[in-house]
Design an enzyme around this catalytic site. Structure first.
Site, mmCIF file in Angstrom:
data_model
loop_
_atom_site.group_PDB
_atom_site.id
_atom_site.type_symbol
_atom_site.label_atom_id
_atom_site.label_comp_id
_atom_site.label_asym_id
_atom_site.label_seq_id
_atom_site.Cartn_x
_atom_site.Cartn_y
_atom_site.Cartn_z
ATOM 1 N N ASP A 3 -0.325 5.110 0.781
ATOM 2 C CA ASP A 3 -0.657 6.131 1.790
ATOM 3 C C ASP A 3 -0.704 5.531 3.186
ATOM 4 O OD1 ASP A 3 -1.076 8.465 0.096
ATOM 5 O OD2 ASP A 3 -2.681 7.263 -0.776
ATOM 6 N N ASP A 16 0.865 -1.168 0.000
ATOM 7 C CA ASP A 16 0.000 0.000 0.000
ATOM 8 C C ASP A 16 0.919 1.240 0.000
ATOM 9 O OD1 ASP A 16 -2.280 1.724 0.544
ATOM 10 O OD2 ASP A 16 -1.537 1.825 2.598
#
Ligand code: XBP
Ligand code: MG
Length: 266
Positions: free
Chosen positions: A13, A11
């Site tokens: 953010d 991922d």
């Protein structure tokens, strides 16, 4: 389940970098001010808005929930898309100015994984231009090339917590979920990875610390550095992490093997 750990899926953010409070939120507010809107997202309000993934989806949720009286333009989709384009410009400018560094241990783990021949991919809700700018400015000028697949933004119709973005990345790599580990920071992200069949390592941040990470292989405060050890906050693979000070490839391999054993026993 595959015996070998082949790939790490990240991922962006909150996981590679703490982008939300001092990055995305600031960029949204700059776009709002530029458009002459009196919308101002405080750090606290932004924590609530983060329940909705995707910047365009988040703005729409804000309007529905907090601005029911706002006189909506006929082309609301176009209006939101315009604001979002401006927000992306401001966010990538913040990255280019070096305002958002990688989280502790991320650079170290990526370099080690590359050196040991693990395949790398990104699976994120954010806009591709944001990923490109973060990797270029915070990792390395050729940072994008370190990742075989960058799965981002609107490439799938349903954003996290739907599993679609992970399924898309796995399909592009020709791998099954049992060949990989995922890295996330939020409940929405863990749900997305878990529903794609992936075992997940979580590094929390201030917005996500109290969330539910049920089923995660390991929950950490940070990936850690040799001289700045991580703290284990939870997860099913706590025993594998005993004695370790930072998340490195050997620990990732142990966690992957542990998951495999559990799946074989079940
Ligand atoms: C990230 C997001 C994104 C960013 C903003 O979630 O939800 O929407 O907040 O980026 P995750 P955009 O870390 O789970 O992928 O404005 O480009 O959508
Ligand atoms: Mg995240």
């Amino acid at each position: 389940m595959s015996k070998t750990l082949s790939a790490l899926l990240f991922d962006v953010d909150g996981t590679l970098a703490d982008t939300e409070r001092d990055g995305h939120r600031v960029a949204f507010n700059m776009a709002f001010a530029e458009a002459g809107l009196d919308w101002d997202w405080s750090a606290e309000l932004y924590g609530e808005l983060l329940a909705v993934t995707g910047g365009k989806e988040r703005m729409r949720f804000y309007l529905d929930r907090y601005r029911p009286d706002f006189e909506r333009p006929d082309d609301l989709d176009g209006f939101i898309a315009g604001l979002h384009q401006a927000k992306t410009r401001h966010f990538t400018d913040l990255l280019a100015a070096g305002r958002i560094p990688l989280r502790p241990g991320v650079d170290r783990l990526l370099r080690e994984a590359r050196g040991r021949g693990l395949r790398l991919a990104i699976a994120t809700t954010t806009t591709p231009a944001n990923v490109q700018a973060l990797l270029r400015h915070a990792l390395a000028p050729d940072g994008e090339d370190w990742f075989e697949v960058i799965a981002a933004g609107d490439v799938v119709p349903a954003k996290k917590p739907a599993p679609d973005i992970y399924c898309y990345a796995l399909e592009r790599m020709g791998l099954g979920p049992g060949d990989c580990l995922a890295f996330e920071d939020s409940e929405n992200g863990v749900r997305s990875a878990r529903d794609a069949g992936l075992k997940t390592i979580v590094t929390v941040n201030d917005y996500t610390r109290g969330q539910d990470f049920d089923g995660a292989a390991l929950v950490l405060d940070e990936m850690g550095e040799p001289d700045a050890p991580f703290q284990v906050l939870g997860g099913e693979g706590g025993a594998e992490a005993a004695g370790a000070t930072c998340l490195d490839v050997d620990l990732a391999i142990r966690l992957h093997a542990d998951c495999r054993d559990a799946a074989e026993t079940a």
